[in-house]
Design an enzyme around this catalytic site. Structure first.
Site, mmCIF file in Angstrom:
data_model
loop_
_atom_site.group_PDB
_atom_site.id
_atom_site.type_symbol
_atom_site.label_atom_id
_atom_site.label_comp_id
_atom_site.label_asym_id
_atom_site.label_seq_id
_atom_site.Cartn_x
_atom_site.Cartn_y
_atom_site.Cartn_z
ATOM 1 N N LYS A 1 -12.447 -1.132 -0.360
ATOM 2 C CA LYS A 1 -11.186 -0.160 0.599
ATOM 3 C C LYS A 1 -11.938 1.111 1.662
ATOM 4 C CE LYS A 1 -7.694 0.331 2.606
ATOM 5 N NZ LYS A 1 -6.144 -0.425 3.352
ATOM 6 N N GLU B 1 0.830 -1.636 0.287
ATOM 7 C CA GLU B 1 -0.126 0.047 -0.093
ATOM 8 C C GLU B 1 0.923 1.341 0.123
ATOM 9 O OE1 GLU B 1 -4.342 -1.540 2.138
ATOM 10 O OE2 GLU B 1 -2.639 -0.203 2.995
#
Length: 396
Positions: free
Chosen positions: A373, A170
């Site tokens: 998300k 990420e």
């Protein structure tokens, strides 16, 4: 008249804060004396830290004032740092005092696991707190500024990220998105910037769906990330990293995301641990002390196959809910319930508008996964603070 039982919660991470919030909802006034101890007056959302670290997000969005989450009539908040646990004395030593307890919840969070790699502790940065990500962001910007003064120092524009788990993947996704902006701001040729993601395991995102991993790596590679998978870091120095095959990557920035271990205070207190973490019983208690519950990164919970669940925010949140239930049950003399982890899915972001995820048997990628998300983030904010917190943090 019997004394009111005292509950001390160490740490306001996912497990600790959810335990406190659940307790204040279920306990009656004067049914227990609950104290939450945390070194900061805010709870921070660890799963969001990769964005402010890269400079694509605001650190303020990743933290929540603890006093806005707790009912001070039911939970006392103590801003302090725990320095020692004395389980046989039922005491916790703080940097500025001592607390006695009848029940203790240890949710102190983890510490970087360096696996004994020389120089990592001294020379690598970690995405572990609000302050650490502020430092990383400013450090990255400073490298571009320094390069303009020393254009022969290509290592200023070389960024090494150790570990290709969720945090590493990420972070490189956000960093790859930030680089074009920094290049424009500092008038730097983008082709001079190198982002390496180094992972000792044979795959990125170990344990994740292989098809989605392949997709994610392609997305990131197209953004300029250079992967070195199945390649261990042998040493970290002030000049860069030595990796397997005796290749040295000269870099002024090394960020280590390769693993965590439990808090050192558990070892110091004499708990039986594995890499600083305690294998808890079915009710989330220490096998040595039935009045001590351990949640989050400090605990180990085994899956049905007999392997430890990875220490994630999702499992810590569910542990907090179960821990609060069992504390109330213990106080009221009711049976405790066993902790059962319910996997509600996993999502990994890949930068702006891109992510990969699995929910049940369904796989998601691209824009849809990135929306998923955001929904995961919103759900957690709703759990701890309701709609007002969701609106305040601007997640819609």
């Amino acid at each position: 008249m019997s004394r009111i039982p005292r509950i001390v919660i160490l740490g306001a991470g996912y497990g600790g804060i959810v335990t406190a919030i659940r307790l204040q909802k279920v306990l009656n006034y004067n049914e227990a004396d609950v104290t939450l101890v945390n070194k900061h007056d805010y709870h921070y959302i660890t799963t969001d830290l990769h964005m402010p670290a890269a400079g694509t997000g605001d650190p303020e969005k990743a933290r929540v004032n603890i006093l806005k989450l707790i009912d001070e009539f039911k939970v006392d908040f103590v801003k302090s740092t725990a320095v020692q646990i004395r389980p046989h004395e039922k005491k916790v030593i703080l940097e500025d005092g001592t607390l006695s307890y009848d029940y203790l919840v240890v949710g102190l969070g983890g510490e970087p696991e360096t696996f004994g790699i020389p120089g990592l502790k001294e020379h690598a940065m970690n995405i572990r707190s609000i302050n650490s990500v502020r430092f990383i962001r400013e450090h990255i910007e400073y490298q571009f500024a320094k390069f303009k003064r020393e254009p022969d120092r290509k290592d200023y524009l070389t960024f090494v990220v150790g570990g290709a788990g969720f945090t590493g993947i990420e972070f490189v996704g956000e960093l790859a998105d930030r680089v074009p902006e920094l290049c424009k701001e500092f008038d730097v040729d983008p082709s001079l910037v190198k982002i390496y993601n180094i992972e000792a395991a044979p795959t990125a995102l170990p344990g994740f769906d292989p098809e989605l991993v392949e997709y994610g790596m392609k997305v990131l590679a197209d953004k300029g990330v250079i992967f070195k998978i199945g390649t261990a870091i042998k040493e970290c120095t002030p000049e860069g990293v030595l990796i397997a095959g005796d290749e040295f990557i000269k870099a002024a920035t090394v960020v280590w995301t390769g693993g965590i271990r439990g808090n050192h205070m558990l070892d110091d207190a004499g708990f039986e641990t594995m890499r600083g973490r305690v294998k808890v019983d079915a009710h989330l208690r220490s096998p040595q002390f039935e009045n001590i519950f351990i949640v989050g990164d400090c605990s180990i919970v085994m899956n049905p196959e007999g392997k430890p669940y990875p220490p994630t925010a999702q499992i810590a949140t569910q542990q907090g809910e179960c821990c609060a239930h069992n504390l109330v049950a213990a106080i009221r003399g009711n049976p405790l319930k066993e902790f059962t982890f319910v996997n509600r899915g996993v999502v990994a972001s890949l930068g702006r508008g891109e992510a990969i995820g699995v929910v049940g048997n369904r796989k998601f990628r691209g824009w849809i996964a990135s929306v998923l998300k955001k929904l995961v983030d919103i759900r957690y904010l709703y759990i701890i603070g309701g709609i007002p917190l969701v609106l305040r943090k601007g997640r819609f």
